[in-house]
Structures are given as structure tokens and as C-alpha cells.
Design a protein around this motif. Structure first.
Motif, mmCIF file in Angstrom:
data_model
loop_
_atom_site.group_PDB
_atom_site.id
_atom_site.type_symbol
_atom_site.label_atom_id
_atom_site.label_comp_id
_atom_site.label_asym_id
_atom_site.label_seq_id
_atom_site.Cartn_x
_atom_site.Cartn_y
_atom_site.Cartn_z
ATOM 1 N N SER A 61 0.844 -1.207 0.000
ATOM 2 C CA SER A 61 0.000 0.000 0.000
ATOM 3 C C SER A 61 0.874 1.251 0.000
ATOM 4 O O SER A 61 2.074 1.187 0.292
ATOM 5 C CB SER A 61 -0.914 0.033 1.241
ATOM 6 N N GLY A 62 0.236 2.383 -0.268
ATOM 7 C CA GLY A 62 0.938 3.660 -0.192
ATOM 8 C C GLY A 62 1.258 4.007 1.254
ATOM 9 O O GLY A 62 2.262 4.657 1.541
ATOM 10 N N THR A 63 0.399 3.584 2.172
ATOM 11 C CA THR A 63 0.642 3.834 3.593
ATOM 12 C C THR A 63 1.905 3.111 4.042
ATOM 13 O O THR A 63 2.765 3.681 4.718
ATOM 14 C CB THR A 63 -0.565 3.342 4.429
ATOM 15 N N PHE A 88 -4.089 13.367 3.016
ATOM 16 C CA PHE A 88 -4.834 12.198 3.480
ATOM 17 C C PHE A 88 -4.218 11.739 4.814
ATOM 18 O O PHE A 88 -3.015 11.883 5.041
ATOM 19 C CB PHE A 88 -4.803 11.090 2.427
ATOM 20 N N ALA A 90 -3.145 9.116 6.050
ATOM 21 C CA ALA A 90 -2.029 8.159 6.080
ATOM 22 C C ALA A 90 -0.658 8.824 6.210
ATOM 23 O O ALA A 90 0.271 8.214 6.754
ATOM 24 C CB ALA A 90 -2.056 7.299 4.816
ATOM 25 N N VAL A 133 3.582 16.568 0.295
ATOM 26 C CA VAL A 133 2.563 15.737 -0.370
ATOM 27 C C VAL A 133 2.165 16.455 -1.655
ATOM 28 O O VAL A 133 1.745 17.611 -1.616
ATOM 29 C CB VAL A 133 1.328 15.556 0.534
ATOM 30 N N ASP A 159 5.557 12.266 -0.634
ATOM 31 C CA ASP A 159 4.316 11.497 -0.722
ATOM 32 C C ASP A 159 3.749 11.766 -2.120
ATOM 33 O O ASP A 159 3.124 12.795 -2.368
ATOM 34 C CB ASP A 159 3.338 11.942 0.372
ATOM 35 N N ALA A 161 1.596 9.847 -3.688
ATOM 36 C CA ALA A 161 0.421 8.992 -3.873
ATOM 37 C C ALA A 161 -0.516 9.545 -4.943
ATOM 38 O O ALA A 161 -1.193 8.784 -5.630
ATOM 39 C CB ALA A 161 -0.322 8.840 -2.550
ATOM 40 N N GLN A 162 -0.547 10.876 -5.093
ATOM 41 C CA GLN A 162 -1.465 11.480 -6.077
ATOM 42 C C GLN A 162 -0.689 12.100 -7.238
ATOM 43 O O GLN A 162 -1.240 12.945 -7.951
ATOM 44 C CB GLN A 162 -2.307 12.555 -5.379
ATOM 45 N N SER A 183 1.071 5.363 -4.227
ATOM 46 C CA SER A 183 -0.078 4.519 -3.881
ATOM 47 C C SER A 183 -0.763 4.105 -5.178
ATOM 48 O O SER A 183 -0.896 4.918 -6.092
ATOM 49 C CB SER A 183 -1.078 5.307 -3.028
ATOM 50 N N LYS A 188 -6.539 5.960 -7.707
ATOM 51 C CA LYS A 188 -5.371 6.705 -8.190
ATOM 52 C C LYS A 188 -5.255 6.624 -9.719
ATOM 53 O O LYS A 188 -5.906 5.804 -10.357
ATOM 54 C CB LYS A 188 -4.093 6.131 -7.553
HETATM 55 C C1 LIG Z 1 -1.734 11.741 -0.242
HETATM 56 C C2 LIG Z 1 -1.898 10.302 0.119
HETATM 57 N N1 LIG Z 1 -0.984 9.717 0.909
HETATM 58 C C3 LIG Z 1 -1.067 8.424 1.238
HETATM 59 C C4 LIG Z 1 -2.106 7.635 0.794
HETATM 60 C C5 LIG Z 1 -2.194 6.215 1.257
HETATM 61 O O1 LIG Z 1 -2.161 5.288 0.218
HETATM 62 P P1 LIG Z 1 -2.873 3.856 0.369
HETATM 63 O O2 LIG Z 1 -4.336 4.075 0.404
HETATM 64 O O3 LIG Z 1 -2.409 3.102 -0.839
HETATM 65 O O4 LIG Z 1 -2.365 3.237 1.629
HETATM 66 C C6 LIG Z 1 -3.058 8.190 -0.055
HETATM 67 C C7 LIG Z 1 -4.154 7.355 -0.596
HETATM 68 O O5 LIG Z 1 -5.285 7.544 -0.501
HETATM 69 C C8 LIG Z 1 -2.962 9.561 -0.397
HETATM 70 O O6 LIG Z 1 -3.869 10.153 -1.184
#
Ligand SMILES: Cc1ncc(COP(=O)(O)O)c(C=O)c1O
Length: 324
Positions: A61-63, A88, A90, A133, A159, A161-162, A183, A188
Motif C-alpha cells: 500500500s501507499g501507507t 490524506f 495516512a 505531499v 508522498d 500517492a497522487q 499509492s 489513483k
Molecule cells: C496523499 C496520500 N498519501 C497516502 C495515501 C495512502 O495510500 P494507500 O491508500 O495506498 O495506503 C493516499 C491514498 O489515498 C494519499 O492520497
């Protein structure tokens, strides 16, 4: 009154690529190799090449990508990690799981990304890392953050993820910091059929630690050198992601066409909700010149350029919130 606009349509994405995804899934099922296999290794190579990073380590996961990057960087108890107040959950959650303290800073009013001036104000002798982020496909001001952190021994963990496919000043997201975290959550722009993530990095030792951490601290079967995690990406997700990666827009105009058509379908499906949304909900604007908006999240209104606005000294406001 209840009105909703869907953020993403994973089923439509599957149907558009059904033949290829089905073939990839069958290939994996028939292979009998379901974790840490050739699909994941190929995906790592493909994303390393796309972003220009030397190493890519897939996770579940991204987390976990954020958490394992923090742990691989040696962040832990007693350390402070600066994170934006608008992101987000996380981002800060990973800092807490690494047993460090998240320190929230303000965001830029225009882009909604981390305000580097506020980062400078919050640096202390305990600051070990900063996590910018890149929200909604637009990079934070990485040149300013890099200049601030480089001489102070503060690790930058992006980060992304986006922001897969985005760049700042012509340099790709994921290549500015010591680590770039992706992520592949189903909403995504590169979306798995479940959970998936990845860390990109330049340093071979960081990559080695990340590979160990995702696999119970082990490099060889039943030899555990670290207390790690179970954060392996499975082969089915990797195979689906490889199909979709091949179809990711390669140019800004291609990405914009995709956003226009997604916006049209959303308007058609829910015109009332869309009009309320565009009237009352602010969306971030693109910074001029250096900030490219290549593969933005389809959930956000296409931004306008705000060249003139950006050159004026901007007022900032305190903020906290969430952005998935
Ligand atoms: C900015 C951001 N960071 C971290 C995450 C966490 O990713 P994941 O849902 O794959 O754990 C997300 C996902 O929604 C995100 O948008």
C-alpha cells in the motif's frame, strides 16, 4: 439535500481493458507464483524507468510505502517529521507508526500543497524528515524545499500517492527526495484492483533495507536480519498494474482529454451535484511556469493558470483537512 459525484470509476477502467487484464490475471493464476515474483519485478523496473529512479521497491500500500521509507531512513522515537496540515490521514499516520512525532505545517493557499516558509519556521534540532505531499497531481515547491533541507540534514520523503507522472521544474516527482512513495489505491491514476504501493529511491542501501523490511526483515528465506513487516505486493496486483501502466497517458494533452471526458460523464450522470460542487467547492490552481500538471487526479476541476496571482505575495490561512 444529498447529492454525490463519484471520484473514480474502477469498474469502467476494468471494462475498457478487460481482455488484457483478464489475460494477465489468468497468466498469474496459471503460473502458481503469487508473491514476490516476476510480475512485481517487471513492474518495479518499468516504474523505475518511467520516473528516472534507480530503485523501485513494491509494497502492499501507499501507507506502507511511507512507513517503510521512514523506517529505512532511520526515523524513530524522539524524531519530529514535518507534514502538511492538509493531506490524506495516512501521511501523518505513518509518522506515528514509525514512533516519531508529526509536526503539522500550513499549506499554500493557492496550490493546497505544503508551505515551505512554514516548514522553515517549524524546523527544530529534532526535525529528522519532511514529507511534502503532491496533491491532486501537482508537485509542492520542491526546489525551495530541497534548498531548505539539503544543508540541514533533513531527509525529504515525497508522498507521491497522487502524483505519478508529475514533475516540478522538469524533474520528476519521486526523484527530488531521498524516497518517493506511490499509492496504487483503486482511485489513483495508476490503480490496482485492491491495495498496492511502491517506494522509489536513488540509494542502493536504502533499496536493500526496503526490500528486507517488506519481507519480515529477510533477504534470504528464514534468515531475518531485521524486525520487518509483511508488505509484499502480490503478483495479481502487479500484473493488473502493468496492463494499466502501458495505457497511462504519456503526454499532458492526452491526460487532459481523459479528464475532459471524465468530467463530461460526471456532469451527465449528476448535473445538479456538479453545479453545486463547482459553485461552492474551491479547487487548487496550478502554479505557472515551473509546475507541470501532467496526470492530475480526475476528481479535481481542471485548474486555471494563476501566473499573476502567484507573483503577488500571497496571504496564507491556517488549514487542516483531508485529501484522498
Ligand atoms: C496523499 C496520500 N498519501 C497516502 C495515501 C495512502 O495510500 P494507500 O491508500 O495506498 O495506503 C493516499 C491514498 O489515498 C494519499 O492520497
Amino acid at each position: 439535500m444529498n447529492a454525490s459525484v463519484s471520484m473514480a470509476d474502477p469498474a469502467a477502467e476494468y471494462l475498457a481493458l478487460k481482455a488484457e487484464i483478464d489475460a494477465a490475471v489468468h497468466r498469474v493464476l496459471a503460473s502458481g507464483r503469487y508473491v514476490l515474483g516476476p510480475e512485481m519485478e517487471a513492474l518495479e523496473r518499468e516504474l523505475a524507468a518511467m520516473t528516472g529512479c534507480a530503485h523501485a521497491v513494491a509494497m502492499n500500500s501507499g501507507t506502507d510505502a511511507l512507513l517503510l521509507a521512514l523506517v529505512a531512513a532511520g526515523v524513530g522515537e524522539g524524531d519530529e517529521v514535518i507534514v502538511p496540515g492538509f493531506t490524506f490521514f495516512a501521511t501523518a499516520e505513518a509518522v506515528t507508526h514509525a514512533r516519531a512525532t508529526p509536526v503539522f505545517v500550513d499549506i499554500d493557499e493557492a496550490t493546497f500543497n505544503i508551505d515551505v516558509h512554514d516548514v522553515a519556521r517549524r524546523l527544530t534540532s529534532r526535525t529528522r524528515a519532511v514529507i511534502p505531499v503532491h496533491l491532486f497531481g501537482q508537485c509542492a515547491d520542491m526546489a525551495a524545499l530541497d534548498a531548505l533541507c539539503r544543508d540541514r540534514n533533513v531527509i525529504v520523503i515525497e508522498d507521491c500517492a497522487q502524483a505519478l507522472g508529475a514533475d516540478f521544474d522538469g524533474r520528476n516527482a519521486c526523484t527530488w527526495g531521498a524516497f518517493g512513495c506511490l499509492s496504487f489505491y483503486p482511485t489513483k491514476n495508476l490503480a490496482a484492483a485492491g491495495d498496492a504501493g511502491m517506494v522509489l529511491c536513488a540509494d542502493a542501501e536504502h533499496a536493500r533495507r526496503l526490500r528486507m523490511l517488506r519481507h519480515h526483515g529477510s533477504e534470504r528465506t528464514y534468515e531475518h536480519r531485521l524486525v520487518g513487516y509483511n508488505s509484499r505486493l502480490d503478483e495479481l496486483q502487479a500484473a493488473v498494474l502493468r496492463v494499466k501502466l502501458a495505457h497511462l497517458p504519456r503526454s499532458r494533452s492526452e491526460a487532459r482529454d481523459g479528464i475532459r471526458s471524465a468530467t463530461r460523464s460526471r456532469r451527465k450522470a449528476s448535473p445538479r451535484a456538479c453545479s453545486i460542487r463547482s459553485r461552492y467547492i474551491a479547487s487548487p490552481r496550478t502554479a505557472p511556469c515551473t509546475r507541470r500538471y501532467r496526470f492530475p487526479s480526475a476528481s479535481v476541476r481542471r485548474p486555471r493558470c494563476f501566473r499573476c496571482r502567484f507573483s503577488r505575495s500571497s496571504t496564507r490561512r491556517r488549514s487542516s483537512g483531508s485529501a484522498t
